[in-house]
Design an enzyme around this catalytic site. Sequence first.
Site, PDB file in Angstrom:
ATOM      1  N   GLU A   1     -14.489   4.502 -15.522  1.00 18.10           N
ATOM      2  CA  GLU A   1     -13.931   4.224 -14.196  1.00 18.10           C
ATOM      3  C   GLU A   1     -12.691   5.070 -13.899  1.00 18.10           C
ATOM      4  O   GLU A   1     -12.369   5.322 -12.739  1.00 18.10           O
ATOM      5  CB  GLU A   1     -13.616   2.730 -14.054  1.00 18.10           C
ATOM      6  CG  GLU A   1     -12.444   2.191 -14.874  1.00 18.10           C
ATOM      7  CD  GLU A   1     -12.820   1.737 -16.286  1.00 18.10           C
ATOM      8  OE1 GLU A   1     -13.888   2.169 -16.788  1.00 18.10           O
ATOM      9  OE2 GLU A   1     -12.042   0.974 -16.889  1.00 18.10           O
TER      10      GLU A   1
ATOM     11  N   GLN B   1     -17.953  -3.430 -26.690  1.00 23.58           N
ATOM     12  CA  GLN B   1     -17.774  -4.016 -28.027  1.00 23.58           C
ATOM     13  C   GLN B   1     -18.445  -5.390 -28.095  1.00 23.58           C
ATOM     14  O   GLN B   1     -19.117  -5.720 -29.080  1.00 23.58           O
ATOM     15  CB  GLN B   1     -16.278  -4.156 -28.336  1.00 23.58           C
ATOM     16  CG  GLN B   1     -15.550  -2.816 -28.433  1.00 23.58           C
ATOM     17  CD  GLN B   1     -14.036  -2.972 -28.608  1.00 23.58           C
ATOM     18  OE1 GLN B   1     -13.508  -4.076 -28.552  1.00 23.58           O
ATOM     19  NE2 GLN B   1     -13.354  -1.860 -28.803  1.00 23.58           N
TER      20      GLN B   1
ATOM     21  N   CYS C   1     -15.593  -0.614 -22.526  1.00 25.21           N
ATOM     22  CA  CYS C   1     -14.653  -0.815 -23.626  1.00 25.21           C
ATOM     23  C   CYS C   1     -14.865  -2.178 -24.301  1.00 25.21           C
ATOM     24  O   CYS C   1     -15.806  -2.320 -25.061  1.00 25.21           O
ATOM     25  CB  CYS C   1     -13.220  -0.630 -23.134  1.00 25.21           C
ATOM     26  SG  CYS C   1     -12.124  -0.154 -24.467  1.00 25.21           S
TER      27      CYS C   1
ATOM     28  N   LYS D   1      11.749   0.599  19.652  1.00 23.21           N
ATOM     29  CA  LYS D   1      12.775  -0.219  19.011  1.00 23.21           C
ATOM     30  C   LYS D   1      13.163   0.329  17.650  1.00 23.21           C
ATOM     31  O   LYS D   1      14.344   0.468  17.322  1.00 23.21           O
ATOM     32  CB  LYS D   1      12.214  -1.643  18.793  1.00 23.21           C
ATOM     33  CG  LYS D   1      12.762  -2.683  19.725  1.00 23.21           C
ATOM     34  CD  LYS D   1      12.258  -4.036  19.252  1.00 23.21           C
ATOM     35  CE  LYS D   1      13.051  -5.152  19.850  1.00 23.21           C
ATOM     36  NZ  LYS D   1      12.526  -6.457  19.457  1.00 23.21           N
TER      37      LYS D   1
ATOM     38  N   LYS E   1       7.436  -7.893  14.035  1.00 23.65           N
ATOM     39  CA  LYS E   1       8.897  -7.946  14.011  1.00 23.65           C
ATOM     40  C   LYS E   1       9.481  -6.711  13.323  1.00 23.65           C
ATOM     41  O   LYS E   1       9.069  -6.355  12.213  1.00 23.65           O
ATOM     42  CB  LYS E   1       9.364  -9.212  13.284  1.00 23.65           C
ATOM     43  CG  LYS E   1       8.813 -10.510  13.874  1.00 23.65           C
ATOM     44  CD  LYS E   1       9.178 -10.678  15.333  1.00 23.65           C
ATOM     45  CE  LYS E   1      10.628 -11.087  15.526  1.00 23.65           C
ATOM     46  NZ  LYS E   1      10.946 -11.296  16.972  1.00 23.65           N
TER      47      LYS E   1
ATOM     48  N   GLY F   1       0.800  -1.233   0.000  1.00 25.38           N
ATOM     49  CA  GLY F   1       0.000   0.000   0.000  1.00 25.38           C
ATOM     50  C   GLY F   1       0.826   1.273   0.000  1.00 25.38           C
ATOM     51  O   GLY F   1       0.395   2.293   0.535  1.00 25.38           O
TER      52      GLY F   1
ATOM     53  N   ARG G   1      -8.032  -0.157 -29.635  1.00 24.73           N
ATOM     54  CA  ARG G   1      -7.690  -0.062 -31.049  1.00 24.73           C
ATOM     55  C   ARG G   1      -8.911  -0.267 -31.946  1.00 24.73           C
ATOM     56  O   ARG G   1      -8.928   0.139 -33.082  1.00 24.73           O
ATOM     57  CB  ARG G   1      -6.681  -1.162 -31.400  1.00 24.73           C
ATOM     58  CG  ARG G   1      -5.285  -0.657 -31.580  1.00 24.73           C
ATOM     59  CD  ARG G   1      -4.358  -1.792 -31.967  1.00 24.73           C
ATOM     60  NE  ARG G   1      -3.322  -1.961 -30.973  1.00 24.73           N
ATOM     61  CZ  ARG G   1      -2.307  -1.125 -30.799  1.00 24.73           C
ATOM     62  NH1 ARG G   1      -2.177  -0.081 -31.565  1.00 24.73           N
ATOM     63  NH2 ARG G   1      -1.413  -1.335 -29.850  1.00 24.73           N
TER      64      ARG G   1
ATOM     65  N   PRO H   1      13.325  -6.606   9.863  1.00 27.16           N
ATOM     66  CA  PRO H   1      13.403  -6.309   8.422  1.00 27.16           C
ATOM     67  C   PRO H   1      13.399  -4.803   8.142  1.00 27.16           C
ATOM     68  O   PRO H   1      14.088  -4.328   7.246  1.00 27.16           O
ATOM     69  CB  PRO H   1      12.142  -6.981   7.849  1.00 27.16           C
ATOM     70  CG  PRO H   1      11.773  -8.024   8.841  1.00 27.16           C
ATOM     71  CD  PRO H   1      12.205  -7.514  10.175  1.00 27.16           C
TER      72      PRO H   1
ATOM     73  N   GLY I   1     -16.137  -4.673 -23.027  1.00 22.86           N
ATOM     74  CA  GLY I   1     -17.475  -5.056 -22.574  1.00 22.86           C
ATOM     75  C   GLY I   1     -18.547  -4.442 -23.473  1.00 22.86           C
ATOM     76  O   GLY I   1     -19.565  -5.079 -23.780  1.00 22.86           O
TER      77      GLY I   1
ATOM     78  N   HIS J   1     -13.346   4.501 -20.899  1.00 24.38           N
ATOM     79  CA  HIS J   1     -13.248   3.919 -19.552  1.00 24.38           C
ATOM     80  C   HIS J   1     -13.717   4.932 -18.503  1.00 24.38           C
ATOM     81  O   HIS J   1     -12.904   5.673 -17.956  1.00 24.38           O
ATOM     82  CB  HIS J   1     -11.808   3.506 -19.257  1.00 24.38           C
ATOM     83  CG  HIS J   1     -11.360   2.334 -20.038  1.00 24.38           C
ATOM     84  ND1 HIS J   1     -11.574   1.034 -19.630  1.00 24.38           N
ATOM     85  CD2 HIS J   1     -10.728   2.244 -21.231  1.00 24.38           C
ATOM     86  CE1 HIS J   1     -11.085   0.201 -20.527  1.00 24.38           C
ATOM     87  NE2 HIS J   1     -10.561   0.899 -21.509  1.00 24.38           N
TER      88      HIS J   1
HETATM   89  N1  GLN Z   1      -9.406  -5.014 -27.018  1.00 25.53           N
HETATM   90  C1  GLN Z   1     -10.275  -3.931 -27.317  1.00 25.53           C
HETATM   91  C2  GLN Z   1      -9.627  -2.913 -28.230  1.00 25.53           C
HETATM   92  O1  GLN Z   1      -8.445  -2.885 -28.386  1.00 25.53           O
HETATM   93  C3  GLN Z   1     -10.784  -3.266 -26.049  1.00 25.53           C
HETATM   94  C4  GLN Z   1      -9.730  -2.627 -25.243  1.00 25.53           C
HETATM   95  C5  GLN Z   1     -10.153  -2.341 -23.827  1.00 25.53           C
HETATM   96  O2  GLN Z   1     -11.089  -2.931 -23.316  1.00 25.53           O
HETATM   97  N2  GLN Z   1      -9.434  -1.469 -23.159  1.00 25.53           N
HETATM   98  O3  GLN Z   1     -10.299  -2.113 -28.824  1.00 25.53           O
END
Ligand code: GLN
Length: 575
Positions: free
Chosen positions: A552, A403, A399, A236, A200, A16, A503, A203, A401, A550
Amino acid sequence: MRKYIFVAGGVMSGVGKGVATASIGKIIQSRGFRVTAMKIDPYVNVDAGTMNPTEHGEVFVLDDGTECDQDMGNYERFLNCDLSGANYMTTGSVYQAVINRERSMGYGGKCVEVVPHIPLEVIGKIERAAAKHRAEITIIEIGGTVGEYQNILFLEAVRMLKVKQPHDVLLVLVSYLPLQGSETPKSSAESGTTGQGELKTKPTQYAVRTLNSAGLQPDFILARAPAALDARRKEKIAFNCNLREEDIISAPNVESIYEIPVNFEKGSLSSLILGKLRVKPRRRNLRDWQTLIRFIRSARTPVKIGIVGKYFGSGEFILADSYISVIEAIKHAAHFWKRKPVIEWINSESFEKDNDKLKELSGYHGVIVPGGFGERGVEGKVSAIRYLREKKIPFLGLCYGMQLAVVEYARSVLKLDKAQTTEINQKTPHPVIDVMPEQKKNLAEKNYGATMRLGAYPAHLKAKSIAHMAYNKGQIANRKGQKRSRKPFAIRDLRISERHRHRYEVNPQYIARLEKKGLVFSGVSPDRRLMEIMELPREKHPFFVGTQFHPELKSRPLNPHPLFREFIKAAIARK
Ligand code: GLN
C-alpha cells in the site's frame, strides 16, 4: 533556483493541511518545476516509529526506512515521487542533530543556544533536502497549528529564512471556518454560502494575529470549510488579515481528495503563487489528473471491501487515518477498474466474541487484513482468514495479515493447532512466525526505535504465480510504447522492491512443510531466507495473497499497486 513555500495551520488541526500541501506541490509541479515536499512534526519523538496509530495515524515508511508521518504518503502520491528521510523532521530529530554536533565540537567551542541554533538547524535541513532532490521549489508543512508552544521555533526558522531571502519564501495559512447556526437558517443573501448557516471568520483572524506576533504575515489563506466561501467572507478575511481578496482561497469539502489540485487551479492558484515568488510558469499540464477525476466521478458500480483491523477505536471516533495508505491503495485500484470503492471497517475483536459474525464477511467482494502489532484482536483475525480461505472470498493480507494467514494455514491444514507467532506466545510449540536472531537483541535491550526491518528490500518472484503475473502486467502497463504489444514480457525472474516494517518473519523451519501442503511462497528475498509473498494457487482460491511488506505504501493514484489491482479485479469477479 531555490524557493520555499511554508504551509502552517490555523484554528485547528485535522482539516486536511497535508493534502493541501500535497496539492500545492502538484499544481506547482504541473507548471513545469522540480518540486519536493517536507513535513515538520513538532513532537519530541525522533520519528513516528514509536507512535501508536490511534494517536497519530498511520506510520508511513520511505524507501530508506524512515518511519514518518502519514502526510509524507500524501506527498508521494500527489507528486508521484519517492521521498527520503531528508524530507522529514521532528523537534526530537532537530535537537538530536544539534546535540550530536555540539558533542563533536561542531560548533567550535561556541555556546550553543536554542535561538538561533535550533532554527538554523531547521533551515539547514530544509536546504539540504532541496539540494538532495534538486528541487527548485520546496513545500514545507509545519504540523499542528500556529500558537502552539512547540511550533514557535519552526516559525522562527521561517522568519529567519524570509529575512535572508525575502523573495524566495512564501507562507500559506491553512485555516478553518466553522459553520455556525446551521439549525437556524438565515436567508442565503445574509449568510455565508449554504443558506442555512454562516461561515465564521473570527478564528482565522486570530490565527493570523498569532502569526503576526511571530513576525510573520501569510501570503495566502486557504479557507477550509464545510462550504465554499462567498464574496462577503472573502472580503472580511482579506480586510482583517492584510491580504488581497484574490489571496484568500476557498477550499470547501470535496468528495475525493484528488479533486483538490484541480479545484485550486480553478482560481489559478499556481499562477498567484509563482507570481509572488517572481518566477514565470513554464507550462500548464494537469491533464493526467483531470482524467483521473473523470474516472473517479464516473465510477458508479460499487466494489465493497472490508478491512479487518483493530486501530479504529479512539473514543467515539473511528480513525480511518490509522490505515490511510491501505484505503488510498484500494481507491487507486478501484478507480483503475472504474468501480466505486465502498470500504467498511470490521473490528476483529467482534469475531472473538461471536463466531456467527464471521458470516458477515460473505457480504464483501473482498477482505483485507492489514498490518498490526500485539495480541489484541489477533484470534479474531485468524478466524476471519480461515473463513475467507474456506469460503473462497478474495483475501489480501498485509504484513501481520500475511503472518496470521501462515498461522491459520499451519493450524488448519498442517494440523498444528497450537501454531502461533512468537510475538504473542514465545513458548508456542510451533513458532511458525518468529523473530529473526538479529532482532532478538533489540527486543531484549528494549531498543525499539528505528530497529525493525525497515524500508525497501528486493524480492524475487516465482514464475507463473499470481504475484509474478500481477507485477509483470504492471510493468507492461507502465512501459510506454510497449502498450500495443500483446505479448507479455518473458521476464522469468522478476525482481521487485517493496517497503517493510516488521520484526517477525516466516520461520524457515516450517517452509518446506507449508509448501508441501499447498501454500506457495511466490516472493522470496535474494538469499531465499525470507518469505516475502505467500499465495494459494488459483485452482484452489480465486485470490488468497499475503505480503510480508506493505504494498500500500507504493500505490499511486495514476499507477495502482499491481497486487491491489489484481485483488480488486478478483473482488469484482466475485458474485
Ligand atoms: N507485528 C508484526 C511484526 O512485527 C507485523 C508488523 C506489521 O504488520 N507492520 O513483524
